[in-house]
Design a protein around this motif. Structure first.
Motif, PDB file in Angstrom:
ATOM      1  N   ALA A 224       0.831  -1.215   0.000  1.00  6.95           N
ATOM      2  CA  ALA A 224       0.000   0.000   0.000  1.00  6.95           C
ATOM      3  C   ALA A 224       0.862   1.259   0.000  1.00  6.95           C
ATOM      4  O   ALA A 224       0.568   2.237  -0.703  1.00  6.95           O
ATOM      5  N   LEU A 225       1.945   1.234   0.769  1.00  4.49           N
ATOM      6  CA  LEU A 225       2.850   2.393   0.794  1.00  4.49           C
ATOM      7  C   LEU A 225       3.492   2.602  -0.567  1.00  4.49           C
ATOM      8  O   LEU A 225       3.617   3.734  -1.054  1.00  4.49           O
ATOM      9  N   ALA A 226       3.913   1.485  -1.188  1.00  8.42           N
ATOM     10  CA  ALA A 226       4.550   1.588  -2.502  1.00  8.42           C
ATOM     11  C   ALA A 226       3.561   2.122  -3.538  1.00  8.42           C
ATOM     12  O   ALA A 226       3.921   2.932  -4.399  1.00  8.42           O
ATOM     13  N   GLU A 227       2.298   1.685  -3.431  1.00  9.05           N
ATOM     14  CA  GLU A 227       1.278   2.120  -4.402  1.00  9.05           C
ATOM     15  C   GLU A 227       1.094   3.633  -4.408  1.00  9.05           C
ATOM     16  O   GLU A 227       0.802   4.223  -5.434  1.00  9.05           O
ATOM     17  N   LYS A 231       8.440   7.360  -0.601  1.00  8.37           N
ATOM     18  CA  LYS A 231       9.900   7.174  -0.662  1.00  8.37           C
ATOM     19  C   LYS A 231      10.320   6.358   0.554  1.00  8.37           C
ATOM     20  O   LYS A 231       9.930   6.690   1.677  1.00  8.37           O
ATOM     21  N   MET A 232      11.130   5.315   0.322  1.00 10.60           N
ATOM     22  CA  MET A 232      11.494   4.478   1.467  1.00 10.60           C
ATOM     23  C   MET A 232      12.729   3.627   1.213  1.00 10.60           C
ATOM     24  O   MET A 232      13.101   3.381   0.068  1.00 10.60           O
ATOM     25  N   GLU A 258       8.661  -6.466  -7.176  1.00 16.23           N
ATOM     26  CA  GLU A 258       7.326  -6.321  -7.774  1.00 16.23           C
ATOM     27  C   GLU A 258       6.519  -5.173  -7.165  1.00 16.23           C
ATOM     28  O   GLU A 258       5.376  -4.931  -7.561  1.00 16.23           O
ATOM     29  N   LEU A 259       7.096  -4.480  -6.201  1.00 16.80           N
ATOM     30  CA  LEU A 259       6.385  -3.334  -5.609  1.00 16.80           C
ATOM     31  C   LEU A 259       6.281  -2.202  -6.619  1.00 16.80           C
ATOM     32  O   LEU A 259       7.168  -2.021  -7.460  1.00 16.80           O
ATOM     33  N   ASP A 260       5.204  -1.427  -6.501  1.00 13.62           N
ATOM     34  CA  ASP A 260       5.029  -0.263  -7.381  1.00 13.62           C
ATOM     35  C   ASP A 260       6.089   0.795  -7.108  1.00 13.62           C
ATOM     36  O   ASP A 260       6.740   0.790  -6.063  1.00 13.62           O
ATOM     37  N   GLY A 261       6.196   1.699  -8.051  1.00 11.68           N
ATOM     38  CA  GLY A 261       7.062   2.864  -7.845  1.00 11.68           C
ATOM     39  C   GLY A 261       8.497   2.604  -8.235  1.00 11.68           C
ATOM     40  O   GLY A 261       8.834   1.568  -8.815  1.00 11.68           O
ATOM     41  N   GLU A 262       9.337   3.581  -7.908  1.00 12.19           N
ATOM     42  CA  GLU A 262      10.738   3.479  -8.284  1.00 12.19           C
ATOM     43  C   GLU A 262      11.405   2.320  -7.549  1.00 12.19           C
ATOM     44  O   GLU A 262      10.904   1.854  -6.519  1.00 12.19           O
ATOM     45  N   SER A 263      12.543   1.839  -8.092  1.00  6.09           N
ATOM     46  CA  SER A 263      13.258   0.714  -7.496  1.00  6.09           C
ATOM     47  C   SER A 263      13.566   1.022  -6.023  1.00  6.09           C
ATOM     48  O   SER A 263      14.039   2.107  -5.685  1.00  6.09           O
ATOM     49  N   LYS A 264      13.285   0.076  -5.184  1.00  7.79           N
ATOM     50  CA  LYS A 264      13.427   0.317  -3.741  1.00  7.79           C
ATOM     51  C   LYS A 264      14.870   0.126  -3.274  1.00  7.79           C
ATOM     52  O   LYS A 264      15.580  -0.756  -3.755  1.00  7.79           O
TER      53      LYS A 264
END
Ligand code: SF4
Ligand code: SF4
Length: 317
Positions: A224-227, A231-232, A258-264
């Protein structure tokens, strides 16, 4: 006088809602971007067997006693109005039935053999601490990090502070286990700038065995945070004998990739047992069981697995 009170001694402040703080760390360089002040809130819904801040788990004030620092002066026993402290051949013994955790024994202890963990602080107190650091924060593009324990246990208090930090344009970071209700997490995420999010094990049964809670909520909340584009950094405590096996590392890397957003960004935090002394001070037994320190070769192998999934992981941070 406690360390926290020392920092505040030249300020006046008005009473407001409070939370229990067990430590304040200045010049923190591993708790988010730049140089930061880290505020540690007391209480955690998890009880990880490797926890290096065991005093963070209880939501109550606790008394700590270090026998090796005690000189047997009995000032603590004399100060105690409850007759809860007794000097014995094995050092000071506190009767938990009588002790009301008032802290008078710690105030008079000349060697800090007796200390209290946990101090009620208001939003105003905390903001004054934070604002003292603003020059360094601005120069280093740092800010304030709220850690624990689990800071989201104190979400109402935290939201008040985050509102104040927004007004003051202070960068904020939340260091969390992710074990909370999604609406609580997302409300805090709408105000905070950055997250440090722990990922401990992908198998829920093993997660529960070593932390006391299952992992489904933690994984859902991370998604949910990634969606919403938070930033983390994702932080993985790497413990030989618990979560450093290939199966868990591949599952963790796949999930993160597989999380949304930029590469973690991923931080691998190798297990250590330097907190044993803290357990002793709390009168608790630290049982390392199967837990051990991963060696350099295993650490490199773990980094290589993350790289296979396009994730640049680093050790530490
Ligand atoms: S915390 Fe207070 S009641 Fe407890 S032992 Fe110390 S002085 Fe006595
Ligand atoms: S006051 Fe401190 S040093 Fe003196 S007996 Fe109590 S714990 Fe030990």
């Amino acid at each position: 006088m406690s360390m926290i009170s020392y920092f505040l001694s030249d300020y006046n402040y008005s009473p407001m809602n409070t939370s229990l703080i067990f430590d304040v760390k200045r010049y923190a360089i591993n708790d988010g971007p730049g140089i930061r002040i880290t505020i540690f809130l007391k209480g955690c819904p998890l009880s990880c067997k490797w926890c290096h801040n065991p005093e963070s788990i209880s939501s109550n004030i606790q008394k700590l006693y270090n026998n090796s620092k005690c000189i047997g002066c009995e000032q603590c026993a004399n100060a105690c109005e409850q007759d809860a402290c007794t000097l014995t051949p094995n050092g000071i013994v506190t009767d938990p039935e009588l002790c009301v955790l008032c802290g008078k024994c710690a105030e008079v202890c000349p060697t800090k053999a007796t200390e209290m963990s946990g101090e009620e602080m208001t939003v105003g107190h905390i903001m004054k601490l934070i604002k003292k650091e603003t020059l360094l924060m601005d120069q280093s593009e740092g800010g304030v990090t709220f850690s624990g324990g689990e800071p989201l246990l104190h979400h109402e208090f935290l939201n008040e502070i985050l509102d104040e930090c927004i007004k003051e344009e202070i960068h904020t970071c939340i260091d969390t286990t992710g074990f909370t209700k999604k609406d609580i997490l997302l409300k805090v995420a709408s105000k905070a700038n950055y997250f440090l999010y722990d990922l401990k094990h992908m198998d829920s049964d093993i997660h529960k065995e070593f932390t006391g809670v299952p992992n489904e909520k933690i994984l859902e909340n991370l998604k949910a945070l990634a969606e919403i584009g938070t930033k983390m950094n994702i932080r993985i405590p790497l413990i030989k004998g618990v979560n450093d096996d290939d199966t868990n590392i591949h599952k963790s890397a796949k999930f993160i990739s597989e999380l949304d957003g930029e590469s973690k960004k991923v931080n691998i935090l190798p297990y250590h047992s330097i907190a044993i002394k803290k357990y002793e001070k709390l009168g608790q037994y630290y049982n390392p069981g199967t837990m051990d320190v991963p060696d350099e070769i295993r650490l490199q192998q773990v980094l290589n697995i993350f790289e296979e999934y396009g994730i640049s992981a680093i050790v530490g941070g």
